[in-house]
Scaffold this motif. Structure first.
Motif, PDB file in Angstrom:
ATOM      1  N   ILE A  69       0.826  -1.213   0.000  1.00  0.00           N
ATOM      2  CA  ILE A  69       0.000   0.000   0.000  1.00  0.00           C
ATOM      3  C   ILE A  69       0.854   1.254   0.000  1.00  0.00           C
ATOM      4  O   ILE A  69       0.543   2.236  -0.693  1.00  0.00           O
ATOM      5  CB  ILE A  69      -0.950   0.008   1.216  1.00  0.00           C
ATOM      6  N   TYR A  70       1.948   1.243   0.753  1.00  0.00           N
ATOM      7  CA  TYR A  70       2.776   2.439   0.874  1.00  0.00           C
ATOM      8  C   TYR A  70       3.919   2.485  -0.133  1.00  0.00           C
ATOM      9  O   TYR A  70       4.847   3.264  -0.002  1.00  0.00           O
ATOM     10  CB  TYR A  70       3.334   2.561   2.301  1.00  0.00           C
ATOM     11  N   PHE A  71       3.838   1.616  -1.154  1.00  0.00           N
ATOM     12  CA  PHE A  71       4.786   1.644  -2.273  1.00  0.00           C
ATOM     13  C   PHE A  71       4.364   2.787  -3.189  1.00  0.00           C
ATOM     14  O   PHE A  71       3.181   2.932  -3.530  1.00  0.00           O
ATOM     15  CB  PHE A  71       4.751   0.306  -2.992  1.00  0.00           C
ATOM     16  N   PHE A  72       5.301   3.627  -3.602  1.00  0.00           N
ATOM     17  CA  PHE A  72       4.974   4.865  -4.316  1.00  0.00           C
ATOM     18  C   PHE A  72       4.101   4.642  -5.553  1.00  0.00           C
ATOM     19  O   PHE A  72       3.115   5.359  -5.756  1.00  0.00           O
ATOM     20  CB  PHE A  72       6.260   5.607  -4.679  1.00  0.00           C
ATOM     21  N   PRO A  73       4.398   3.664  -6.439  1.00  0.00           N
ATOM     22  CA  PRO A  73       3.517   3.443  -7.589  1.00  0.00           C
ATOM     23  C   PRO A  73       2.067   3.158  -7.195  1.00  0.00           C
ATOM     24  O   PRO A  73       1.135   3.605  -7.873  1.00  0.00           O
ATOM     25  CB  PRO A  73       4.149   2.238  -8.292  1.00  0.00           C
ATOM     26  N   VAL A  74       1.877   2.415  -6.103  1.00  0.00           N
ATOM     27  CA  VAL A  74       0.516   2.124  -5.643  1.00  0.00           C
ATOM     28  C   VAL A  74      -0.134   3.384  -5.094  1.00  0.00           C
ATOM     29  O   VAL A  74      -1.316   3.663  -5.359  1.00  0.00           O
ATOM     30  CB  VAL A  74       0.541   1.011  -4.576  1.00  0.00           C
ATOM     31  N   GLN A  75       0.617   4.165  -4.339  1.00  0.00           N
ATOM     32  CA  GLN A  75       0.073   5.420  -3.806  1.00  0.00           C
ATOM     33  C   GLN A  75      -0.325   6.378  -4.932  1.00  0.00           C
ATOM     34  O   GLN A  75      -1.315   7.109  -4.818  1.00  0.00           O
ATOM     35  CB  GLN A  75       1.108   6.091  -2.902  1.00  0.00           C
ATOM     36  N   LEU A  76       0.422   6.375  -6.024  1.00  0.00           N
ATOM     37  CA  LEU A  76       0.085   7.244  -7.154  1.00  0.00           C
ATOM     38  C   LEU A  76      -1.232   6.818  -7.805  1.00  0.00           C
ATOM     39  O   LEU A  76      -2.023   7.669  -8.239  1.00  0.00           O
ATOM     40  CB  LEU A  76       1.218   7.235  -8.185  1.00  0.00           C
ATOM     41  N   ILE A  77      -1.478   5.525  -7.889  1.00  0.00           N
ATOM     42  CA  ILE A  77      -2.757   5.053  -8.414  1.00  0.00           C
ATOM     43  C   ILE A  77      -3.897   5.476  -7.485  1.00  0.00           C
ATOM     44  O   ILE A  77      -4.938   5.983  -7.931  1.00  0.00           O
ATOM     45  CB  ILE A  77      -2.761   3.519  -8.573  1.00  0.00           C
ATOM     46  N   LEU A  78      -3.691   5.307  -6.185  1.00  0.00           N
ATOM     47  CA  LEU A  78      -4.735   5.650  -5.214  1.00  0.00           C
ATOM     48  C   LEU A  78      -5.039   7.137  -5.208  1.00  0.00           C
ATOM     49  O   LEU A  78      -6.208   7.542  -5.134  1.00  0.00           O
ATOM     50  CB  LEU A  78      -4.302   5.185  -3.811  1.00  0.00           C
TER      51      LEU A  78
ATOM     52  N   HIS B  40       6.564   4.669   1.840  1.00  0.00           N
ATOM     53  CA  HIS B  40       7.679   4.010   2.515  1.00  0.00           C
ATOM     54  C   HIS B  40       8.800   3.640   1.551  1.00  0.00           C
ATOM     55  O   HIS B  40       9.964   3.586   1.949  1.00  0.00           O
ATOM     56  CB  HIS B  40       7.204   2.752   3.243  1.00  0.00           C
ATOM     57  N   SER B  41       8.443   3.384   0.288  1.00  0.00           N
ATOM     58  CA  SER B  41       9.459   2.970  -0.680  1.00  0.00           C
ATOM     59  C   SER B  41       9.065   3.443  -2.067  1.00  0.00           C
ATOM     60  O   SER B  41       7.897   3.743  -2.329  1.00  0.00           O
ATOM     61  CB  SER B  41       9.643   1.447  -0.665  1.00  0.00           C
ATOM     62  N   TYR B  42      10.045   3.492  -2.947  1.00  0.00           N
ATOM     63  CA  TYR B  42       9.802   3.951  -4.316  1.00  0.00           C
ATOM     64  C   TYR B  42      10.812   3.288  -5.246  1.00  0.00           C
ATOM     65  O   TYR B  42      11.774   2.638  -4.796  1.00  0.00           O
ATOM     66  CB  TYR B  42       9.936   5.475  -4.407  1.00  0.00           C
ATOM     67  N   ILE B  43      10.600   3.433  -6.555  1.00  0.00           N
ATOM     68  CA  ILE B  43      11.524   2.883  -7.547  1.00  0.00           C
ATOM     69  C   ILE B  43      12.580   3.937  -7.845  1.00  0.00           C
ATOM     70  O   ILE B  43      12.272   5.040  -8.292  1.00  0.00           O
ATOM     71  CB  ILE B  43      10.781   2.504  -8.841  1.00  0.00           C
ATOM     72  N   GLY B  44      13.843   3.585  -7.592  1.00  0.00           N
ATOM     73  CA  GLY B  44      14.938   4.525  -7.806  1.00  0.00           C
ATOM     74  C   GLY B  44      15.733   4.204  -9.058  1.00  0.00           C
ATOM     75  O   GLY B  44      15.197   3.671 -10.039  1.00  0.00           O
ATOM     76  N   ASN B  45      17.018   4.528  -9.030  1.00  0.00           N
ATOM     77  CA  ASN B  45      17.886   4.276 -10.181  1.00  0.00           C
ATOM     78  C   ASN B  45      17.924   2.792 -10.525  1.00  0.00           C
ATOM     79  O   ASN B  45      17.972   1.937  -9.640  1.00  0.00           O
ATOM     80  CB  ASN B  45      19.308   4.767  -9.878  1.00  0.00           C
TER      81      ASN B  45
ATOM     82  N   TRP C 149      15.762   0.874 -11.495  1.00  0.00           N
ATOM     83  CA  TRP C 149      14.579   0.167 -11.046  1.00  0.00           C
ATOM     84  C   TRP C 149      14.800  -0.599  -9.736  1.00  0.00           C
ATOM     85  O   TRP C 149      14.206  -1.646  -9.492  1.00  0.00           O
ATOM     86  CB  TRP C 149      14.058  -0.774 -12.132  1.00  0.00           C
ATOM     87  N   LYS C 150      15.660  -0.050  -8.904  1.00  0.00           N
ATOM     88  CA  LYS C 150      15.866  -0.636  -7.583  1.00  0.00           C
ATOM     89  C   LYS C 150      14.882  -0.027  -6.593  1.00  0.00           C
ATOM     90  O   LYS C 150      14.584   1.164  -6.651  1.00  0.00           O
ATOM     91  CB  LYS C 150      17.299  -0.388  -7.103  1.00  0.00           C
ATOM     92  N   ILE C 151      14.379  -0.864  -5.691  1.00  0.00           N
ATOM     93  CA  ILE C 151      13.442  -0.388  -4.675  1.00  0.00           C
ATOM     94  C   ILE C 151      14.235   0.298  -3.563  1.00  0.00           C
ATOM     95  O   ILE C 151      15.165  -0.291  -3.001  1.00  0.00           O
ATOM     96  CB  ILE C 151      12.610  -1.547  -4.094  1.00  0.00           C
ATOM     97  N   LYS C 152      13.878   1.537  -3.251  1.00  0.00           N
ATOM     98  CA  LYS C 152      14.577   2.317  -2.234  1.00  0.00           C
ATOM     99  C   LYS C 152      13.599   2.830  -1.189  1.00  0.00           C
ATOM    100  O   LYS C 152      12.415   3.008  -1.480  1.00  0.00           O
ATOM    101  CB  LYS C 152      15.317   3.498  -2.869  1.00  0.00           C
ATOM    102  N   ARG C 153      14.101   3.062   0.001  1.00  0.00           N
ATOM    103  CA  ARG C 153      13.288   3.649   1.054  1.00  0.00           C
ATOM    104  C   ARG C 153      13.103   5.134   0.785  1.00  0.00           C
ATOM    105  O   ARG C 153      14.019   5.819   0.330  1.00  0.00           O
ATOM    106  CB  ARG C 153      13.955   3.454   2.416  1.00  0.00           C
ATOM    107  N   ALA C 154      11.913   5.624   1.050  1.00  0.00           N
ATOM    108  CA  ALA C 154      11.634   7.050   0.862  1.00  0.00           C
ATOM    109  C   ALA C 154      12.425   7.862   1.876  1.00  0.00           C
ATOM    110  O   ALA C 154      12.492   7.513   3.053  1.00  0.00           O
ATOM    111  CB  ALA C 154      10.144   7.315   1.016  1.00  0.00           C
ATOM    112  N   ARG C 155      13.025   8.941   1.396  1.00  0.00           N
ATOM    113  CA  ARG C 155      13.837   9.790   2.260  1.00  0.00           C
ATOM    114  C   ARG C 155      12.945  10.637   3.172  1.00  0.00           C
ATOM    115  O   ARG C 155      11.915  11.156   2.733  1.00  0.00           O
ATOM    116  CB  ARG C 155      14.696  10.727   1.414  1.00  0.00           C
TER     117      ARG C 155
END
Length: 300
Positions: free
Chosen positions: A18-27, A223-228, A230-236
């Motif tokens: 749920i707190y993955f950035f791509p999912v949050q963008l859809i919501l 909590h997390s997002y797709i970074g360089n 396509w690696k999963i990174k923690r949100a700063r």
């Protein structure tokens, strides 16, 4: 809403999803920008045949004709127009929703990070299109060589517009390091020290509400997002940054996005003026993409 967050926090796997950035963008789009989603629903309807099937709209996309021929060039133009719609969608989403995710302003190339994570709907549509186009071409007894060339034409046209647009934002978009000299490293989490913007006493103070229209003040949790790569990174964390500093990052990038839309709009107007010239008579499917692009830009 607080009860929902408490319920989600009970399930670690669900919380990560749920707190993955791509999912949050859809919501956030479903809640705040249903019009943007509606454009994609209509396009999916065209491809599936559930919308305007009587009028053969489906064939305008899978069998595009340019100068009386269906070939690599016609698919290239269609792909180019599709890429324009995809970028108009990304820009509209960024203008409407970037401020809801302040952590973006702490990253390098905020618009690129936003677009990378906002891939689900555009990628699903393009993948669906390619599958249906290949299925159609195979039924029409096209040779493997021609099928490959047509599909590559669509992909290359897409890539030309999207990569060209991202290059524009690479050169003009700003982050905290380029604007204020704040060193950004996405490899490690920053130390939680307060970063405050040094203001000119004579400079007009910006307010956080300038990028948070209406009564909404809360940020959407990521909590997390797709970074360089396509690696999963923690949100700063962003709480230690001055909100005015974050505000300026978004305002600067919004200005570049609007300028890009004006350029695209001018191009569409020129094409409309010279629409009677045979070379400017692009495939009907591409015209649909351009029309939707125009509507998207006005909706932003």
């Amino acid at each position: 809403m607080a009860r929902v967050h408490v319920w989600i926090d009970r399930f670690p796997v669900l919380r990560k999803i749920i707190y993955f950035f791509p999912v949050q963008l859809i919501l956030v789009q479903l809640k705040k920008n249903p019009v943007l989603i509606a454009f994609w629903i209509i396009l999916f309807g065209f491809l599936s045949g559930s919308i305007a099937s009587r009028y053969g709209v489906f064939y305008l996309f899978v069998d595009p004709e340019y100068l009386g021929k269906v070939n690599f060039l016609s698919y290239l133009i269609l792909g180019f127009a599709c890429g324009g719609f995809v970028m108009a969608y990304q820009i509209s989403c960024y203008i409407h929703n970037a401020f809801r995710f302040p952590f973006l302003a702490t990253l390098r190339k905020p618009f690129l990070r936003f677009s990378t994570n906002n891939f689900i709907i555009p990628f699903s549509f393009q993948l669906t299109y390619l599958i249906l186009a290949l299925k159609f071409l195979s039924k029409e007894d096209f040779s493997s060589w021609q099928m490959t060339g047509d599909v590559l034409g669509f992909i290359i046209g897409n890539a030309i517009f999207i990569l060209g647009s991202l290059l524009y934002f690479f050169r003009t978009g700003k982050d905290m390091e380029s604007l204020y000299g704040v060193v950004i490293s996405e490899r490690e989490m920053p130390k939680p020290k307060r970063v405050i913007l040094n203001r000119d006493p004579n400079e007009k103070t910006l307010k956080w509400k300038t990028i948070t229209p209406g009564k909404e003040a809360r940020d959407w949790t990521v909590h997390s997002y797709i970074g360089n790569w396509w690696k999963i990174k923690r949100a700063r964390p962003f709480e230690h940054y001055d909100k005015e500093l974050l505000n300026r990052i978004f305002i600067q990038n919004h200005g570049k996005a609007v300028l890009f839309e004006i350029i695209v709009l001018g191009t569409l107007l020129i094409m409309g003026i010279f629409r009677q010239v045979p070379v400017m008579m692009i495939p009907a499917g591409a015209s649909i993409f351009l029309l939707f692009t125009l509507y998207l830009m006005f909706s932003a």
